[in-house]
Design a protein around this motif. Structure first.
Motif, PDB file in Angstrom:
ATOM      1  N   ASP A   1      -5.403  38.225 135.128  1.00 20.98           N
ATOM      2  CA  ASP A   1      -7.281  37.951 135.281  1.00 20.98           C
ATOM      3  C   ASP A   1      -7.489  36.992 136.234  1.00 20.98           C
ATOM      4  OD1 ASP A   1      -7.514  38.785 131.652  1.00 20.98           O
ATOM      5  OD2 ASP A   1      -7.368  40.145 133.343  1.00 20.98           O
TER       6      ASP A   1
ATOM      7  N   GLU B   1      -2.631  43.707 135.085  1.00 18.87           N
ATOM      8  CA  GLU B   1      -3.252  43.162 135.682  1.00 18.87           C
ATOM      9  C   GLU B   1      -3.777  41.756 135.060  1.00 18.87           C
ATOM     10  OE1 GLU B   1      -2.694  44.636 138.587  1.00 18.87           O
ATOM     11  OE2 GLU B   1      -3.239  42.273 139.903  1.00 18.87           O
TER      12      GLU B   1
ATOM     13  N   SER C   1      -4.188  46.166 127.512  1.00 17.94           N
ATOM     14  CA  SER C   1      -4.260  47.055 127.545  1.00 17.94           C
ATOM     15  C   SER C   1      -4.242  47.373 128.960  1.00 17.94           C
ATOM     16  CB  SER C   1      -5.863  47.717 127.520  1.00 17.94           C
ATOM     17  OG  SER C   1      -6.192  46.220 127.470  1.00 17.94           O
ATOM     18  N   ASP C   2      -4.144  45.914 129.713  1.00 16.89           N
ATOM     19  CA  ASP C   2      -4.027  45.779 131.028  1.00 16.89           C
ATOM     20  C   ASP C   2      -3.641  45.104 131.585  1.00 16.89           C
ATOM     21  OD1 ASP C   2      -6.736  44.358 133.724  1.00 16.89           O
ATOM     22  OD2 ASP C   2      -5.409  45.937 133.884  1.00 16.89           O
TER      23      ASP C   2
END
Lengths: 900, 107, 198
Positions: free
Chosen positions: A735, A733, A730-731
């Motif tokens: 973490d 980027e 979903s993301d």
């Protein structure tokens, strides 16, 4: 009351054992008289102690004791643990104990007494044998084993003696082992016995299941109470290999297996084939082992456990029928044989058949009485045959067609032989007459319906069969007698070979047979006197045709130690039995007298039609039959296995392995071309590999899950830097930042779950997980406990997990009887939301016990690792991990993932 | 354009590759020896370049790389001498300087 | 780096690569030796651009002055047989090796050029300061003779050993030795021994 005497029991066994040890270890270079002295002395000592014990028991009986028994506990052997069955387990202690009651007292006297006589006889018979020490050692060892058998107080101890006598029988039959056929006879005896021993063992195991003890006293006590006295683990039934058996069936099976052992030891159908071949051993051996003692061990076992055997009419009928058939079969074979010991051997088999027939119709005391009398006259017959052979110089066996007229040449032998022949034929007032009469009476009593638990046809069959067998017995025994002792000596024209080494049929025996010494004739005389007189110990209760009562010392003596299921009161039965016995004897002796008295050749049996004659002469071709049916396939299997081993196993190991190694070597040696550029190329290839490894990073990691959090550890590399992402779908980027620490710990949130998992423990104990994603998951049968289904229209439909529209996991109970989330009330209605970490419990029922199956709900997450090496090249990898969060709160959680 | 360490290392790599290619491809022993010299020179270039770009080498006058290169040159000279002696021996044996001829260790 | 340095490097690099290629592709060994000489001189330029003055001088003296001369001598001694004709054997293996080596070289080159470390760590050097003596004779001499004295002595022993080894191998055999040892190739050895000389 018997403390002093008790230890004598141990000495009765130990003295022959010591004699065997001394003669075996030290006898080879010792003087002949010394060896004789040790051997005879040990047996004499046993005999004296046996007499002492007998007197003790006799006195005790006189004093009114019901069943006097001397017991001596030597030591505790081991503990047998049986079970667990249905959760319970018992421990049966086995100890080495000797007992003597009235039955074994008589048997011990017989064994030691006749053994002593035969030892004395052997000193004369084996006077030219050079391995005499070995002979006496084996003979003493046999005595010790037989005494262990007789005095043993429990089945295992008796079995030790049982095996011991089997071993000694093998050793003694094959005594002249240089002759391959003698050695083969020994092997045959041992193997046939071994088959029987298997039966005894199985019988023991079955008995153990229902009696929980192997002591004779306990087994008999339990059996005396009838079928209800048996203890089983499961109450009324015994569960064996999945089958449910009644106690009576187990008793029958145990009796039949024990009888199989008796067939082996006592030469009944189908295991009698070893006894005729056993005549290869020296004649004293045949007399002692194969006439008087070892072969009667089977009858002894049946009488010992008589209380047990009477509980099974099936087993008794089987024993009776087989005994009768054996008696008949052996008698028909003996009629046409021409060698003394062979005739006597078949006669032994036949008489053993008589004994078992008696046991089978419930006349245990009669059967054992026949054991007793048979010991005397059969031993006397064998020793007499040995004396004849010793006198005429026959080695191995004596052909009666070449003998004759020996009554003038060997007078003492002649008289004893005649007495014994009269006894075996059942001449009135000899011992054989009384014992045979008792057996026939047992048969007729059952035939006339007195045997409450046995069918009358058994008695009728036994009576008719034994009558025919008795007739044939009388006939062939007197054929033997007349052809051997009457008429003219048919080998008188031959040379005086003396003790001939090659005793084949082509030439006759010594022209002038010499008389035998005292150590041969004295035992013969003693046995003949016994054969005449011991019958009076067992006078019949009822005198036929007169009806008077006579005292029967024997049955009184045996009363407490054996069962007496059938009363012998019927006068009709008594008369028929007596008539039958006398008629058989008269017909047999009469025909033999007419045809053979003073004849010089056998003209009667040779008139039997040739096919029948050769069939009978070839012993009904049973040995050939066994060879074809049993030995042939075994031999084929052995040869097949040997060839398989040589070709496949050996070839595989010695040919395949080198071939593989050599081919690898060939392949690799192709690389040694000798030219530099080839080697350089290989170095280049290795270099390229190394460059690839170091130029580009190779990411991988392991996850350690702990509840809802996981410790992720990446595999380290040279100059690597790592960063992680937990919601890469979903993301994109990452973490975390680049760091050179390879491991990270992260607690996964519900927004990061991508799928659900259902964990269950299957019915067979294994664990299984199913991933629930977009599709519905119907709980399979392995996950469900038995009896899970309830009633109603949906019964039989298992519960279903599915992912709802909002991304949450839902459970539809369907036909489940009782399904709940742990810690909450049972689910009713259509659907309920299940959160990761909760446990769904499905309840079922089996046999009234409620079972619960737990399905643990877990969640799947993705973890992504990106790796960068010193060159700056990056790579990443992504793995799915299963986490099980602690039970979540009440709020419904949703999958955090994008549409795929 | 900025010439940095990367360009020098790239040069060294290329020279090394050329030398290796020459060694692997040519059959003439003399050319192979010359290729070996090329490779050694490439390594020298790399060493000196790293030395020049090592932080602190200017201030501390740290010449480790150049010292290393110095010794490489010395050893390369020795190796060339011995290698050429081998060429002579091979020539004496086989009357040729083709390395394919030196294949007595062939299986 | 200054513009002059960069220009020097670029030119030297190109020349070095060109003559290296020439070395390995030359058919005649003498041509290859001369290409090698030119390559070495180009590398001198590279060293100078790296401010390794002493090393450049040594490279010229030793490599160009001794090693290449040695090569030329041996080529002269061997004579016309120093050339080899093209042979078809093993072309495939050589091709594989060439391809692998080319791939490795290209891979490393591109990776290195992509990830050029930052230039901020290095600065130029003003003349007259201390760092001007970076790479000079005194500085390098100090490092070698003070820091690396033992390796230096060991290298001289290595050279001695190399001389002895080369002598032993290239000496050949006297006719007597040759006949005693080999027998069947005695005539060849006898011819070669005087030709190769001592």
């Amino acid at each position: 009351m018997f403390e002093f005497i008790e230890s004598c029991l141990l000495w009765i066994v130990l003295l022959p054992l010591a004699g065997a040890a001394i003669n075996g270890l030290l006898g080879r270079d010792a003087e002949r008289p010394l060896v004789h002295g040790v051997a005879i002395g040990s047996v004499a000592g046993s005999f004296i102690l046996a007499v002492l014990c007998f007197i003790e028991i006799f006195v005790a009986r006189g004093a009114g004791v019901e069943n006097p028994t001397i017991t001596y506990d030597v030591y505790e052997w081991f503990n047998l643990s049986v079970g667990p069955f249905r959760g319970s387990e018992i421990t049966v202690p086995l100890s080495l104990t000797f007992t003597m009651d009235s039955l074994s007292a008589v048997m011990t006297l017989v064994v030691t007494g006749i053994g002593l006589l035969i030892h004395i006889y052997s000193t004369g018979y084996m006077d030219t044998e050079k391995s005499f020490a070995r002979f006496f050692c084996y003979l003493n060892l046999f005595m010790a084993s037989m005494l262990i058998l007789v005095l043993g107080s429990s089945l295992p101890v008796m079995f030790v003696g049982w095996e011991g006598v089997g071993l000694c029988s093998y050793l003694l039959i094959g005594f002249w082992y240089e002759n391959p056929s003698y050695a083969a006879a020994g092997k045959k005896a041992f193997i046939a016995n071994r088959v029987g021993d298997f039966g005894v063992l199985i019988g023991m195991f079955l008995l153990l299941l229902i009696t929980h003890s192997l002591e004779f006293s306990e087994i008999n006590a339990i059996a005396a109470e009838g079928l209800s006295g048996f203890r089983s683990f499961d109450g009324q039934f015994v569960y064996l290999f999945g089958a449910e058996l009644e106690i009576s069936s187990v008793v029958t099976m145990a009796c039949l297996f024990l009888f199989l052992g008796c067939c082996g030891k006592s030469a009944q159908i189908p295991l009698y084939v070893w006894l005729p071949d056993a005549m290869a051993g020296p004649t004293p051996v045949s007399a002692l082992i194969h006439a008087a003692t070892m072969v009667t061990a089977g009858v002894y076992l049946c009488c010992r456990l008589s209380n047990l055997f009477v509980l099974s009419p099936t087993a008794m009928s089987v024993i009776a029928v087989i005994g009768t058939l054996t008696a008949l079969l052996a008698a028909t074979i003996a009629v046409v044989q021409n060698e003394m010991k062979k005739i006597l051997a078949y006669s032994t088999v036949s008489q053993l058949g008589f004994m078992f027939a008696a046991v089978g119709v419930g006349a245990f005391a009669a059967g054992f009485f026949h054991v007793f009398t048979h010991a005397f006259f059969k031993a006397c017959l064998f020793l007499g045959a040995g004396a004849v052979m010793h006198a005429v110089g026959a080695h191995g066996d004596a052909d009666i067609r070449k003998l004759g007229g020996l009554k003038k040449l060997l007078p003492k032998t002649h008289w004893t032989f005649l007495i014994s022949c009269l006894a075996i034929a059942g001449f009135p007032l000899t011992s054989g007459f009384f014992s045979k009469d008792e057996i026939l009476l047992g048969a007729t009593s059952v035939a006339y319906g007195d045997g409450a638990f046995l069918e009358p046809w058994v008695g009728q069959f036994v009576f008719v069969g034994l009558f025919l067998a008795a007739t044939m017995t009388a006939f062939y025994m007197f054929r033997l007698y007349f052809l051997t002792f009457t008429g003219e000596y048919r080998s008188a024209g031959g040379d005086d070979h003396g003790h001939d080494d090659h005793g084949d049929d082509s030439h006759g025996y010594a022209a002038h047979p010499h008389a035998n010494g005292a150590n041969i004739t004295v035992p013969l005389a003693v046995l003949a006197v016994g054969a005449l007189l011991v019958g009076f110990l067992g006078l019949p209760h009822l005198v036929p045709f007169v009806g008077a009562h006579l005292p029967n010392w024997w049955s009184g003596w045996m009363h407490a130690s054996m069962a007496h299921p059938v009363p012998h009161d019927n006068m009709t039965a008594v008369n028929v039995a007596a008539l039958g016995g006398i008629a058989a004897m008269a017909i047999g002796i009469g025909v033999a007298y007419l045809k053979y008295n003073n004849q010089s050749e056998d003209t009667f049996t040779t008139k039997i039609p040739a096919p029948i004659h050769s069939f009978l002469f070839d012993k009904w071709r049973v040995d050939e039959f066994y060879g074809m049916v049993i030995l042939g396939p075994i031999r084929w299997l052995s040869e097949f296995s040997a060839r398989f081993d040589a070709i496949v196993v050996d070839g595989g190991l010695t040919k395949v392995t080198p071939f593989v190694v050599r081919s690898f070597g060939w392949i690799i040696s192709r690389m040694q071309t000798g030219v530099v550029y080839a080697y350089g190329t290989m170095m280049c290839a290795g270099l390229a590999l190394g460059v690839w490894w170091f130029l580009y990073p190779h990411p991988s990691f392991q996850a350690e899950v702990n509840g809802a959090s996981a410790t992720l550890t990446a595999d380290v590399g040279f100059g690597y830097e790592y960063r992680w992402d937990f919601d890469h779908e979903s993301d994109p980027e990452f973490d975390t930042d680049w760091s050179s620490r390879p491991s990270v710990e992260h607690r996964f949130e519900t927004s990061q779950f991508v799928a659900f998992g259902v964990n269950a423990q299957l019915n067979d104990g294994a664990f299984d997980t199913h991933r629930v994603d977009d599709d519905n998951f119907t709980v399979p049968d392995d996950y469900l406990p038995p009896g899970w289904s309830g009633e109603g229209e949906l019964s039989g439909t298992p519960p279903v997990f599915m992912v709802g529209a909002g991304g949450e996991l839902m459970l539809r109970p369907n036909g489940a009887r009782s399904i709940a989330i742990r810690g909450q009330a049972p689910v009713v209605g259509d659907e309920v939301v299940v959160l990761p970490g909760q446990v769904v419990q499905i309840r079922g029922e089996e046999n009234g016990v409620e079972l619960t199956r737990d399905l643990t709900i877990s969640a799947y997450v993705y973890a992504t690792l990106a790796v960068r090496n010193a060159f700056g090249n990056q790579a990443k990898t992504c793995e799915e991990i299963e986490v099980i969060p602690a039970a979540a709160g009440a709020q419904a959680m949703v999958l955090g993932r994008t549409q795929r | 354009m900025d010439i940095g360490l990367g360009e020098y290392i790239a040069l060294a790599t290329v020279l090394f590759g050329i030398g290796a290619l020459g060694f692997l491809t040519r059959r003439n022993l003399l050319i192979q020896l010359m290729s070996i010299e090329l490779m050694l020179n490439a390594v020298n270039v790399a060493l000196v370049a790293f030395n020049r770009w090592q932080p602190g080498s200017f201030d501390n006058l740290n010449h480790t790389g150049q010292t290393f290169a110095f010794f490489v040159i010395a050893v390369a000279a020795a190796e060339a001498a011995v290698g050429l002696a081998i060429v002579i021996s091979l020539f004496r044996l086989k009357r040729s300087v083709e390395t394919d001829q030196a294949n007595q260790l062939k299986h | 780096m200054s513009f002059a340095g960069e220009l020097l490097f670029t030119l030297s690099a190109v020349v070095a690569i060109a003559f290296a290629v020439g070395t390995i592709m030359a058919k005649k060994p003498l041509r290859a030796a001369l290409c090698l000489l030119a390559h070495i001189i180009a590398l001198v330029g590279v060293f100078l651009s790296l401010q390794a003055h002493m090393l450049a001088a040594i490279q010229l003296l030793v490599y160009a002055g001794a090693v290449v001369v040695l090569f030329v001598f041996v080529i002269m001694l061997i004579g016309p047989d120093a050339e080899t004709s093209g042979s078809e054997k093993g072309k495939a293996t050589r091709g594989i090796a060439a391809a692998l080596m080319g791939a490795i070289t290209l891979a490393i080159t591109f990776v290195v050029l992509d990830h050029n470390p930052p230039m901020g760590l290095v600065r130029g050097c003003e003349p007259g300061t201390d760092c001007a003596s970076f790479g000079s004779v005194e500085a390098l001499g100090k490092t070698i003779y003070i820091g690396g004295m033992v390796p230096f002595e060991l290298v001289s022993i290595t050279l001695l050993v190399a001389i002895i080894g080369a002598l032993a191998m290239a000496r050949g055999r006297t006719p007597a030795e040759a006949q005693a040892a080999l027998g069947n190739t005695a005539s060849t050895e006898a011819d070669a021994a005087p030709a190769a000389g001592e």
